[in-house]
Design an enzyme around this catalytic site. Structure first.
Site, PDB file in Angstrom:
ATOM      1  N   ILE A   7       7.692  38.728  -5.254  1.00  0.00           N
ATOM      2  CA  ILE A   7       8.488  37.970  -6.630  1.00  0.00           C
ATOM      3  C   ILE A   7      10.116  38.646  -6.564  1.00  0.00           C
ATOM      4  O   ILE A   7      10.337  39.802  -7.198  1.00  0.00           O
ATOM      5  CB  ILE A   7       7.847  38.331  -7.665  1.00  0.00           C
ATOM      6  CG1 ILE A   7       6.327  37.958  -7.589  1.00  0.00           C
ATOM      7  CG2 ILE A   7       8.344  37.584  -8.766  1.00  0.00           C
ATOM      8  CD1 ILE A   7       5.536  38.321  -8.865  1.00  0.00           C
ATOM      9  N   GLY A   8      11.019  37.806  -6.165  1.00  0.00           N
ATOM     10  CA  GLY A   8      12.275  37.969  -6.391  1.00  0.00           C
ATOM     11  C   GLY A   8      13.074  37.418  -7.478  1.00  0.00           C
ATOM     12  O   GLY A   8      12.378  36.431  -8.137  1.00  0.00           O
ATOM     13  N   GLY A 107      13.906  49.827  -5.890  1.00  0.00           N
ATOM     14  CA  GLY A 107      13.042  48.355  -6.184  1.00  0.00           C
ATOM     15  C   GLY A 107      11.937  48.483  -5.149  1.00  0.00           C
ATOM     16  O   GLY A 107      11.998  48.996  -3.837  1.00  0.00           O
ATOM     17  N   ASP A 109      10.684  46.176  -3.646  1.00  0.00           N
ATOM     18  CA  ASP A 109      11.002  45.103  -2.206  1.00  0.00           C
ATOM     19  C   ASP A 109      11.798  46.141  -1.143  1.00  0.00           C
ATOM     20  O   ASP A 109      11.675  45.809   0.076  1.00  0.00           O
ATOM     21  CB  ASP A 109      11.904  44.034  -2.796  1.00  0.00           C
ATOM     22  CG  ASP A 109      13.276  44.306  -3.333  1.00  0.00           C
ATOM     23  OD1 ASP A 109      13.094  45.421  -3.987  1.00  0.00           O
ATOM     24  OD2 ASP A 109      14.055  43.724  -3.408  1.00  0.00           O
TER      25      ASP A 109
END
Length: 255
Positions: A7-8, A107, A109
């Site tokens: 989820i960006g 983060g 990610d």
């Protein structure tokens, strides 16, 4: 079937893994106002179009930098896939040690990308993620996440230029024929594409100079293909690096 969800801020990337094979990948827009049932409706329609039976999904891994949507996707996974998702966060085993001043602020990610790169290449790496933001994440030869750099992404830079000026139009981010633009659009494309190529080359060069030995440079993210065509600085382009990392971390924690 393992469903991995990244989820960006701009895009949500999803992949369906059948064993170690990426059977399907798809992308949808990030919309903060969407409810769990709305995203579920979208996924239950898109998965079959990509050859995936939603009923075959029994495992889920989530990586999110958008906290309001993290819970929404966890809820839809439980309700529609009857699976308890693994959400990457503090305490999740990733295979990399985080050598940052405050590891909790990194983060998810970035950590997933670092874990994937080290697993794939088994050496020091610089992962350049060209998405909403442009991040440069450095992994040592011993598998330690030692930091990096963050810059605005090329897409939001182009949007900001248009939004903050009266005369400049929205443009398609594509390579212009020449650096000297003969129209406003071509001049903007030159500044964006060639300018960001220079930014990437400069920061990677500075990071390399601070490392004890040369690191592999890997490009990922939505704009990786665009900028990789303009420079020889990348050793590899891995558009599905984050999805691979999510699969890796899922089995590392649920083994």
């Amino acid at each position: 079937m393992l469903l991995v969800i990244d989820i960006g801020n701009t895009t949500i990337s999803l992949g369906a893994y059948d064993g170690d094979r990426l059977a399907a990948s798809l992308r949808v827009a990030t919309v903060l106002q969407k409810l769990p049932d709305e995203y579920a409706s979208l996924l239950l329609h898109l998965l079959p179009l990509n050859g995936i039976d939603p009923k075959s999904v029994d495992k889920v891994a989530i990586c999110s930098v958008v906290p309001p949507l993290t819970g929404a996707f966890e809820e839809l996974c439980r309700k529609y896939f009857h699976a308890e998702p693994l959400t990457i966060g503090a305490g999740t085993r990733t295979g990399v040690k985080i050598r940052m001043d405050n590891p909790r602020e990194v983060g998810a990610d970035r950590i997933v990308n670092a874990a994937a790169a080290f697993q794939l290449y088994k050496t020091a790496c610089i992962v350049v993620d060209l998405g909403t933001g442009t991040t440069f994440d450095t992994v040592s030869a011993s598998g330690e996440f030692i930091g990096g750099a963050i810059a605005p992404g090329i897409g939001i830079a182009a949007e900001a230029l248009t939004a903050r000026t009266s005369m400049l139009p929205r443009i398609e981010l594509q390579r212009p024929e020449r650096a000297i633009g003969t129209s406003t659009v071509k001049a903007m494309q030159s500044g964006m594409v060639f300018g960001y190529t220079g930014l990437v080359e400069s920061i990677v060069s500075r990071i390399q100079a601070e490392l004890p030995s040369k690191a592999l440079v890997i490009a990922t993210g939505g704009y990786a293909g665009l900028l990789a065509a303009e420079t020889g600085i990348f050793d590899a382009v891995a558009p599905d690096l984050t999805l691979y990392g999510l699969r890796l971390i899922y089995y590392m924690n649920r083994a």
